[in-house]
Write an enzyme that holds these catalytic residues in place. Structure first.
Site, PDB file in Angstrom:
ATOM      1  N   LYS A  16       0.883  -1.300  -0.273  1.00 40.28           N
ATOM      2  CA  LYS A  16      -0.115   0.090  -0.147  1.00 40.28           C
ATOM      3  C   LYS A  16       0.971   1.198   0.004  1.00 40.28           C
ATOM      4  O   LYS A  16       0.635   2.312  -0.785  1.00 40.28           O
ATOM      5  CB  LYS A  16      -0.843  -0.041   1.136  1.00 40.28           C
ATOM      6  CG  LYS A  16      -1.962  -0.934   1.341  1.00 40.28           C
ATOM      7  CD  LYS A  16      -2.982  -0.916   2.672  1.00 40.28           C
ATOM      8  CE  LYS A  16      -2.196  -0.790   3.975  1.00 40.28           C
ATOM      9  NZ  LYS A  16      -1.816  -2.187   4.678  1.00 40.28           N
ATOM     10  N   ARG A  91      -9.914   0.273   9.031  1.00 47.32           N
ATOM     11  CA  ARG A  91      -9.718  -0.814   9.023  1.00 47.32           C
ATOM     12  C   ARG A  91     -10.822  -1.759   9.483  1.00 47.32           C
ATOM     13  O   ARG A  91     -10.562  -2.897   9.734  1.00 47.32           O
ATOM     14  CB  ARG A  91      -8.541  -0.895  10.413  1.00 47.32           C
ATOM     15  CG  ARG A  91      -7.224  -0.392   9.956  1.00 47.32           C
ATOM     16  CD  ARG A  91      -6.403  -1.348   9.255  1.00 47.32           C
ATOM     17  NE  ARG A  91      -5.094  -1.659   9.868  1.00 47.32           N
ATOM     18  CZ  ARG A  91      -3.853  -0.889   9.519  1.00 47.32           C
ATOM     19  NH1 ARG A  91      -4.113   0.276   8.754  1.00 47.32           N
ATOM     20  NH2 ARG A  91      -2.752  -1.365  10.120  1.00 47.32           N
ATOM     21  N   ARG A 130      11.367  -5.520   5.960  1.00 47.77           N
ATOM     22  CA  ARG A 130      11.164  -4.205   5.531  1.00 47.77           C
ATOM     23  C   ARG A 130      12.047  -2.782   6.388  1.00 47.77           C
ATOM     24  O   ARG A 130      12.277  -2.956   7.336  1.00 47.77           O
ATOM     25  CB  ARG A 130       9.665  -3.557   5.694  1.00 47.77           C
ATOM     26  CG  ARG A 130       9.037  -2.209   5.644  1.00 47.77           C
ATOM     27  CD  ARG A 130       7.787  -2.066   5.380  1.00 47.77           C
ATOM     28  NE  ARG A 130       6.873  -2.570   6.377  1.00 47.77           N
ATOM     29  CZ  ARG A 130       5.635  -2.476   6.260  1.00 47.77           C
ATOM     30  NH1 ARG A 130       5.071  -2.160   5.247  1.00 47.77           N
ATOM     31  NH2 ARG A 130       4.960  -3.094   7.362  1.00 47.77           N
ATOM     32  N   ARG A 165      10.808  -1.094  11.361  1.00 48.40           N
ATOM     33  CA  ARG A 165       9.498  -0.724  12.477  1.00 48.40           C
ATOM     34  C   ARG A 165       9.536  -1.904  13.553  1.00 48.40           C
ATOM     35  O   ARG A 165       9.708  -2.789  13.061  1.00 48.40           O
ATOM     36  CB  ARG A 165       8.323  -0.679  11.323  1.00 48.40           C
ATOM     37  CG  ARG A 165       7.963   0.759  10.736  1.00 48.40           C
ATOM     38  CD  ARG A 165       6.930   0.605   9.815  1.00 48.40           C
ATOM     39  NE  ARG A 165       5.724  -0.273  10.285  1.00 48.40           N
ATOM     40  CZ  ARG A 165       4.609  -0.272   9.774  1.00 48.40           C
ATOM     41  NH1 ARG A 165       4.338   0.294   8.522  1.00 48.40           N
ATOM     42  NH2 ARG A 165       3.649  -0.879  10.143  1.00 48.40           N
ATOM     43  N   ARG A 176      -0.997  -9.033  13.426  1.00 47.86           N
ATOM     44  CA  ARG A 176      -1.283  -7.985  12.370  1.00 47.86           C
ATOM     45  C   ARG A 176      -2.209  -8.709  11.303  1.00 47.86           C
ATOM     46  O   ARG A 176      -3.326  -8.170  10.675  1.00 47.86           O
ATOM     47  CB  ARG A 176      -0.427  -7.026  11.989  1.00 47.86           C
ATOM     48  CG  ARG A 176       0.034  -5.945  12.911  1.00 47.86           C
ATOM     49  CD  ARG A 176       1.437  -5.562  12.605  1.00 47.86           C
ATOM     50  NE  ARG A 176       1.420  -4.847  11.311  1.00 47.86           N
ATOM     51  CZ  ARG A 176       2.627  -4.542  10.610  1.00 47.86           C
ATOM     52  NH1 ARG A 176       3.635  -5.177  10.735  1.00 47.86           N
ATOM     53  NH2 ARG A 176       2.613  -3.754   9.509  1.00 47.86           N
TER      54      ARG A 176
END
Ligand code: AMP
Length: 219
Positions: A16, A91, A130, A165, A176
């Site tokens: 995203k 969400r 990431r 992160r 998640r």
């Protein structure tokens, strides 16, 4: 230029942020990531920020009230008038209804809801590799050639040192992803019924995905 208001729905680490970056660069849309808004609050070191940090580290959702308030303040700014991308909001269905009401009161509407799918294992590999720029929020990946920064560990845009992160670890990722399946996937039906949902083939490179997105939004 296109003046469109777009929502992305996708599992964590499905791209995203990357696709939003392409849209910002090419079409000048404003990127609104509720995750970034929340992380800014965490970085401020406020009491609220510390509480948010605990929730985000667990992989659960922050309360609808807190995120709704942050989003409302952001949507009040004038820069969104030429089109915006919502990345990470709504969400769940109650956030979607809140958004509908808020946009109606501002005389705005959503033009497209773009669904990027990705299987759990691929998304997890992406999340674990990431790297993010704390200054411009650009996203990279240390394991995937096409997502590596030009210089190891350094942002291509502003030469800031990249960071991982704190919620991109295996345990938090699993939570998640589960939260996404339970709370966020029901939105697919919500927006399908409103005839706004478009499924985008996300199996190729980021550029291929972007070309598919352009086919939908530039029509
Ligand atoms: P993201 O950057 O979108 O992956 O979001 C990181 C974390 O911020 C999520 O795991 C949630 O804890 C929180 N968060 C972001 N957006 C929302 C939202 N719309 N509602 C509730 N929590 C959110």
């Amino acid at each position: 230029m296109i003046n469109k208001n777009i929502i992305f729905i996708a599992p964590p680490a499905a791209g995203k942020g990357t696709q939003s970056g392409f849209l910002v660069k090419k079409y000048g849309l404003v990127h609104i990531s509720t995750g970034d808004l929340l992380r800014d609050e965490v970085s401020s070191g406020s009491t609220l920020g510390n509480e948010l940090n605990e929730i985000m580290k667990s992989g659960k959702l922050v309360s609808d009230e807190i995120v709704g308030e942050l989003l409302k303040n952001r949507l009040m700014k004038d820069d969104i008038k030429n089109g915006f991308i919502l990345d990470g909001y709504p969400r769940n269905v109650s956030q979607a209804k809140f958004l509908d009401d808020m946009l109606q009161s501002l005389n705005m509407k959503i033009d497209h809801v773009l669904y990027l799918s990705m299987d759990r294992d691929t998304a997890m590999r992406r999340a674990l590799g990431r790297l993010t720029c704390p200054k411009c929020n650009a996203s990279y990946n240390k394991y995937e050639e096409i997502f590596k920064p030009k210089v190891d560990g350094i942002c291509d845009n502003d030469q800031t040192e990249l960071v991982s992160r704190s919620d991109d670890n295996e345990e938090t990722f699993k939570n998640r992803f589960d939260t996404y399946i339970k709370d966020t996937e029901p939105l697919l039906m919500y927006y399908d019924q409103k005839k706004l949902l478009r499924k985008i083939d996300n199996s190729g490179s980021p550029e291929e995905t972007f070309a598919k997105i352009e086919e939908v939004i530039c029509k």
